[in-house]
Motif scaffolding. Sequence first.
Motif, PDB file in Angstrom:
ATOM      1  N   TRP A   1      -2.083  24.921 -22.972  1.00 38.62           N
ATOM      2  CA  TRP A   1      -3.164  24.105 -22.402  1.00 38.62           C
ATOM      3  C   TRP A   1      -4.214  24.964 -21.722  1.00 38.62           C
ATOM      4  O   TRP A   1      -5.412  24.727 -21.865  1.00 38.62           O
ATOM      5  CB  TRP A   1      -2.606  23.059 -21.430  1.00 38.62           C
ATOM      6  CG  TRP A   1      -2.244  21.798 -22.145  1.00 38.62           C
ATOM      7  CD1 TRP A   1      -0.998  21.352 -22.460  1.00 38.62           C
ATOM      8  CD2 TRP A   1      -3.156  20.828 -22.669  1.00 38.62           C
ATOM      9  NE1 TRP A   1      -1.079  20.175 -23.150  1.00 38.62           N
ATOM     10  CE2 TRP A   1      -2.390  19.824 -23.299  1.00 38.62           C
ATOM     11  CE3 TRP A   1      -4.549  20.714 -22.685  1.00 38.62           C
ATOM     12  CZ2 TRP A   1      -2.973  18.719 -23.913  1.00 38.62           C
ATOM     13  CZ3 TRP A   1      -5.125  19.625 -23.289  1.00 38.62           C
ATOM     14  CH2 TRP A   1      -4.337  18.635 -23.905  1.00 38.62           C
TER      15      TRP A   1
ATOM     16  N   PHE B   1      -6.302  26.405 -24.340  1.00 37.36           N
ATOM     17  CA  PHE B   1      -7.225  25.460 -24.962  1.00 37.36           C
ATOM     18  C   PHE B   1      -8.461  25.229 -24.087  1.00 37.36           C
ATOM     19  O   PHE B   1      -9.586  25.149 -24.577  1.00 37.36           O
ATOM     20  CB  PHE B   1      -6.517  24.134 -25.252  1.00 37.36           C
ATOM     21  CG  PHE B   1      -7.335  23.208 -26.103  1.00 37.36           C
ATOM     22  CD1 PHE B   1      -7.692  23.566 -27.401  1.00 37.36           C
ATOM     23  CD2 PHE B   1      -7.763  21.985 -25.616  1.00 37.36           C
ATOM     24  CE1 PHE B   1      -8.458  22.727 -28.187  1.00 37.36           C
ATOM     25  CE2 PHE B   1      -8.535  21.137 -26.404  1.00 37.36           C
ATOM     26  CZ  PHE B   1      -8.882  21.509 -27.688  1.00 37.36           C
ATOM     27  N   ILE B   2      -8.224  25.162 -22.766  1.00 36.65           N
ATOM     28  CA  ILE B   2      -9.363  25.035 -21.846  1.00 36.65           C
ATOM     29  C   ILE B   2     -10.275  26.252 -21.987  1.00 36.65           C
ATOM     30  O   ILE B   2     -11.503  26.137 -22.039  1.00 36.65           O
ATOM     31  CB  ILE B   2      -8.872  24.940 -20.376  1.00 36.65           C
ATOM     32  CG1 ILE B   2      -7.928  23.749 -20.199  1.00 36.65           C
ATOM     33  CG2 ILE B   2     -10.047  24.847 -19.417  1.00 36.65           C
ATOM     34  CD1 ILE B   2      -8.567  22.402 -20.279  1.00 36.65           C
TER      35      ILE B   2
ATOM     36  N   ILE C   1     -12.342  26.046 -25.047  1.00 40.71           N
ATOM     37  CA  ILE C   1     -13.489  25.149 -24.888  1.00 40.71           C
ATOM     38  C   ILE C   1     -14.587  25.821 -24.075  1.00 40.71           C
ATOM     39  O   ILE C   1     -15.753  25.832 -24.472  1.00 40.71           O
ATOM     40  CB  ILE C   1     -13.049  23.825 -24.211  1.00 40.71           C
ATOM     41  CG1 ILE C   1     -12.155  23.051 -25.178  1.00 40.71           C
ATOM     42  CG2 ILE C   1     -14.265  22.997 -23.817  1.00 40.71           C
ATOM     43  CD1 ILE C   1     -11.478  21.861 -24.558  1.00 40.71           C
TER      44      ILE C   1
ATOM     45  N   VAL D   1     -18.151  26.629 -25.675  1.00 38.12           N
ATOM     46  CA  VAL D   1     -19.279  25.899 -25.095  1.00 38.12           C
ATOM     47  C   VAL D   1     -20.331  26.887 -24.601  1.00 38.12           C
ATOM     48  O   VAL D   1     -21.527  26.724 -24.819  1.00 38.12           O
ATOM     49  CB  VAL D   1     -18.804  24.998 -23.932  1.00 38.12           C
ATOM     50  CG1 VAL D   1     -19.985  24.521 -23.097  1.00 38.12           C
ATOM     51  CG2 VAL D   1     -18.039  23.804 -24.480  1.00 38.12           C
TER      52      VAL D   1
ATOM     53  N   ILE E   1     -13.194  24.709 -31.834  1.00 38.66           N
ATOM     54  CA  ILE E   1     -12.485  23.956 -30.793  1.00 38.66           C
ATOM     55  C   ILE E   1     -11.493  22.985 -31.418  1.00 38.66           C
ATOM     56  O   ILE E   1     -10.314  22.944 -31.044  1.00 38.66           O
ATOM     57  CB  ILE E   1     -13.492  23.206 -29.883  1.00 38.66           C
ATOM     58  CG1 ILE E   1     -14.228  24.209 -28.992  1.00 38.66           C
ATOM     59  CG2 ILE E   1     -12.760  22.184 -29.011  1.00 38.66           C
ATOM     60  CD1 ILE E   1     -15.384  23.620 -28.211  1.00 38.66           C
TER      61      ILE E   1
END
Lengths: 453, 372
Positions: free
Chosen positions: A230, A233-234, A237, A241, A257
């Motif tokens: 997790w 994954f953050i 992103i 971004v 993503i």
Amino acid sequence: MSTTLKTYFTKQTQAAPLAVFRVFFGVMMFASIIRFWVNGWIEKLYISPKFHFSYYGFEWVHPLGNFTYILFAICAISALLVAVGFKYRVAIITFFLSFTYIELMDKTTYLNHYYFISCVSFLMIFLPANSYFSFDAKNLKKASFYVPNWTIDSIKLMLAVVYLYAGLAKLNSDWLLKAMPLKIWLPSKYDIPFLGNLMQQEWVHYAFSWSGALYDLAIPFLLVFRRTRWFAFIVVIIFHVLTRVLFPIGMFPYIMIVSALIFFDASVHHKILQFISKIFRINKAEIDSQIKTVFFQKKKNISKTIIAFFLLVQLIFPWRYLAYPGELFWTEEGYRFSWRVMLMEKAGYAQFKVKDSVSGKQFYVDNSDFLNTFQEKQMSFQPDFILEYAHYLGEHFAAQGHENLEVYVESYVALNGRLSQPFIDPTVNLLQEKESFKHKSWILKFNDDIKGL
Amino acid sequence: MIKNALFILSLTLVVVACSSDDSTPEEENNDSFDRQALLVNWADNIIVPSYTAFTTETNNLVSATNSFTENPTVETLQQVRLTWIEASLAFQHVSMFEIGKAEALNYRNRINVYPTNTSEIDGLIADGNYDFSLPSTIDAQGFPAMDYLINGLASSDEEIVAFYTTNENAENYKAYLNTLAETISTLTETVLNDWNNGYRDTFVNNTSSSASGSVDKLANDYVFYYEKALRAGKVGIPAGVFSNEPLPEKVEAFYKEDISKQLALEALQATQDFFEGKKFGGTSKGESFKSYLAYLNTIKNGENLGNLITAQFETSKSKLEGLNTNFSLQIENDNSKMLTAYNELQRNVILLKVDMLQAMDISVDYVDADGD
């Protein structure tokens, strides 16, 4: 085959991650094609130019005039069919072929992202991505909750290769020790909200360079391990971004993503599918209850072999640059198709001289007579473009009745903020040189040293 | 729970990413180079004053032309000629600013496409019916067309004047000449008025780093002008760089014969002054490409590109100064000197277009395709 390997290949896992990947991939591709179309790029990049730069060995691939639109339409429709999983095998093959054909039409538009999409869609031809949550799976004989483990792992490996090689490519002195090319790119983003001021700071350029390299090298591992997933994954992103905000890289960040979701457990994917089902009023529970096949029916096919071979090639191919002498960034021999993403800032200027070897008469070519500005820009610092264009000029002027033709180029290239220096040997008649995989000896030596991979 | 929260957070971030396309520029800060100050210096100290000065010259040109056509004599013709030279020189200071209204009007081409098309001009005069806003008349108007009508109709001034007095089409000749001068003047006033009535603020406030930002656009226009109009148009093309043979008839002000060098030097000085941010008609310097390069160099610690470019401007100037006042004669007598001058001008194309634009991270004639 060792027994561990054999057991590995018999392992099965839930099909949901593969189904989610298929749906998102199809939707993203559909959106990308539409975006490309709406931006007018089909016309601008493939229809209006007089001349197109071909890949070596693919000179037979050309834009199809106004039929190019139909090609894009076919590509878009097949992407949608992939998303919904209708006639999946035909759809993904059609998508792979049409998309790859489009990319081969003109190498001016080469992007690693596009190559990535060709690679993934090729891979997907051999994966049972339609066995769950698809129109094809309405035929219960074809439906399955489970797919072989390796099918999902192959996509993970593909993604890992992209990140890892992108990271390895950043391990060079320009990137790490000079913070180049970010030192050029970031200060020009002075008008980005909140960050504009930071972008002027030298330490930020170094921080971005180092964390970018570290990100690429670490992220596959962080995604693989459940405990860091997790978090990873953050970070994925945030990273993508940020690149989206800073650089004009189109759909790629979003594609990466959603692709990273493949690393998650099936439970996450079932939630995503449930969410999609809600929007489209699909009764997921009912469909799930109908599927009787628990294990994926293993048909005898060569998919495994093909995928294994393909991934092996992926691992080896980016190293081919080692077979060439000279600085990779300068000659670009072995630069493409190697996940060297946003790695250098290069600009050039190439002026072609057409000479009559008997009379000695000569004149310079106005590149804008033949190329659009994008093509001219890309041509001016890539030797294979320069050679191909020189031959095109030779043919053009021969057809006009010029005789004893020789074509020379006076060219200058600036790399990563270094002062521009002569690029191609101006005394070499380029018409005498042929494109090949051999080293191009007529590229002048780079008078600096970039250390590292 | 945590996972769900993280999932929602991720979704939000993606949404933010998707909607962050149209970012508005924040207020200027102290650490970065002040692009607004650069744009203000360009607009207020260079561009608008240059257009203002040029407008005065074009008005003089119109009144001299009117006086001549009312009373065609050798004296009034010579007066037209003088104002024509002054206006042509002043034009060299605005030609590079093909932005805003000038871009929309195709200003540079309307004012100064050469060689002029004499047979078309003869035809239009005989016909007496023409519309200079038509693209087809682009090579039958502007300074080069006037050059033909006041310098090129005949070898002696008396014979030229005869076209406006005793020629059967004298009235048409007068009308054509007047329309030429008036068109130059009207176009210039339109551009200047636009700068004075709003465009200056639009220009100065468009500090965006995108391809549509003022700095990017004008940098592209400037480099394009230097490469195509100055280097190629004034020197390269007539010297035969782009053709099998030299083309001495393609020099600027071909019929006047002796000012092609003066015009080229004026243009070169104007481009150098702009590069260095020198105030029009003055000596003080403000923010410029050069000071911007100096700022970027404090980050990059590379070669001092600004000084290299200035030095190259000086070298080019000295090569041009060594040429005949009439480039046409220079090309016919000793084209090698012309080619040497071209080569020196060419060096700055590379420094400006490759090195400077790279340092500033400005795309050449930006094509909005995706990058890697």
